[in-house]
Motif scaffolding. Structure first.
Motif, PDB file in Angstrom:
ATOM      1  N   TRP A  98      40.452 -37.692 -43.185  1.00 23.47           N
ATOM      2  CA  TRP A  98      40.381 -37.343 -44.601  1.00 23.47           C
ATOM      3  C   TRP A  98      40.931 -38.454 -45.482  1.00 23.47           C
ATOM      4  N   ILE A 156      38.636 -39.993 -48.380  1.00 21.21           N
ATOM      5  CA  ILE A 156      38.968 -39.903 -49.804  1.00 21.21           C
ATOM      6  C   ILE A 156      39.157 -41.295 -50.399  1.00 21.21           C
ATOM      7  N   ARG A 199      38.142 -31.383 -46.175  1.00 19.08           N
ATOM      8  CA  ARG A 199      39.293 -30.630 -46.688  1.00 19.08           C
ATOM      9  C   ARG A 199      39.699 -29.522 -45.714  1.00 19.08           C
ATOM     10  N   HIS A 200      38.937 -29.291 -44.689  1.00 20.98           N
ATOM     11  CA  HIS A 200      39.175 -28.212 -43.736  1.00 20.98           C
ATOM     12  C   HIS A 200      40.091 -28.647 -42.586  1.00 20.98           C
ATOM     13  N   LYS A 208      33.577 -23.429 -46.665  1.00 20.33           N
ATOM     14  CA  LYS A 208      34.092 -24.797 -46.708  1.00 20.33           C
ATOM     15  C   LYS A 208      33.156 -25.696 -47.498  1.00 20.33           C
ATOM     16  N   TYR A 233      35.733 -32.017 -55.255  1.00 18.58           N
ATOM     17  CA  TYR A 233      36.885 -31.836 -54.373  1.00 18.58           C
ATOM     18  C   TYR A 233      38.104 -31.345 -55.158  1.00 18.58           C
ATOM     19  N   ASP A 248      37.638 -27.697 -55.851  1.00 22.54           N
ATOM     20  CA  ASP A 248      37.827 -26.943 -54.616  1.00 22.54           C
ATOM     21  C   ASP A 248      39.313 -26.830 -54.286  1.00 22.54           C
ATOM     22  N   CYS A 249      40.055 -27.905 -54.505  1.00 23.10           N
ATOM     23  CA  CYS A 249      41.503 -27.894 -54.289  1.00 23.10           C
ATOM     24  C   CYS A 249      42.163 -26.881 -55.232  1.00 23.10           C
ATOM     25  N   ASP A 283      41.768 -23.436 -53.925  1.00 17.62           N
ATOM     26  CA  ASP A 283      42.723 -23.163 -52.845  1.00 17.62           C
ATOM     27  C   ASP A 283      44.130 -22.924 -53.390  1.00 17.62           C
ATOM     28  N   LEU A 300      48.572 -28.926 -50.857  1.00 15.24           N
ATOM     29  CA  LEU A 300      47.482 -28.822 -51.836  1.00 15.24           C
ATOM     30  C   LEU A 300      47.870 -29.445 -53.172  1.00 15.24           C
ATOM     31  N   GLU A 337      47.580 -33.132 -52.886  1.00 13.73           N
ATOM     32  CA  GLU A 337      46.168 -33.498 -52.922  1.00 13.73           C
ATOM     33  C   GLU A 337      45.641 -33.448 -54.356  1.00 13.73           C
TER      34      GLU A 337
END
Length: 181
Positions: free
Chosen positions: A5, A9, A45-46, A59, A87, A90-91, A94, A139, A142
């Motif tokens: 990752w 990224i 991210r998984h 995911k 991303y 999505d973060c 979460d 998280l 991130e």
């Protein structure tokens, strides 16, 4: 194939998009969501999911157009800037789920007696609370990385007010956050 990752990224931040399935550099990738366990290895991210290859959680997956077609991944073509934004969003999702869990949803996992109904998670199960706090901090780190990247690119942060709302909610619960005061 295991996705690194950090490398992925960094490439996206450098406007390099590489398909995790075939390894080819592309100007655009198809980005979409999937619950298929067979696509877990293409969901950067998984990483570190305790359920591993058996996980059927929704995911975020990015693949080149040819690989997306082969894997049956529905999605939209995006460049590096749109991938970063996706991303980040999505973060945020979460982080919101983590916030909801420590605020209330954890209660569904326990048979609470009348004396424990108003107790916080850290009193009922300190180990689970510690795991959730570690996950939330990861998280938040991130999210801050995405945030810095938007600033470095002199791009507007998508829905910038979200951060302040998150900070207010987490602080109201009495918890610290890396996202501010």
């Amino acid at each position: 194939m295991q996705i690194n990752w950090e490398n992925t990224i960094n490439q996206i931040f450098g406007d390099i998009l590489t398909c995790p399935r075939c390894g080819k550099d592309e100007e655009q990738l198809i980005i979409g969501y999937s619950r298929k366990p067979s696509l877990n290895k293409y969901a950067p991210r998984h990483r570190n999911c305790p359920r591993g290859e058996e996980c059927d959680a929704r995911k975020l997956i990015t693949l080149c157009e040819a690989c997306a077609r082969l894997e049956g991944l529905p999605g939209s073509p995006v460049g590096a800037a749109e991938a970063i934004e996706t991303y980040m969003l999505d973060c945020r999702r979460d982080l919101e789920e983590s916030l909801d869990y420590i605020a209330e949803y954890w209660r569904d996992d326990y048979e609470l007696g009348a004396d424990d109904l108003d107790a916080p998670l850290e009193e009922i199960d300190p180990d689970v609370f510690g795991e959730e706090t570690t996950w939330r901090h990861r998280l938040e780190e991130e999210y801050l990385r995405y945030h810095r990247e938007f600033r470095d690119r002199k791009r507007r942060i998508p829905s910038a007010g979200w951060r302040a709302e998150y900070v207010e909610e987490i602080r109201a619960l009495g918890y610290d956050t890396l996202l501010g005061d």
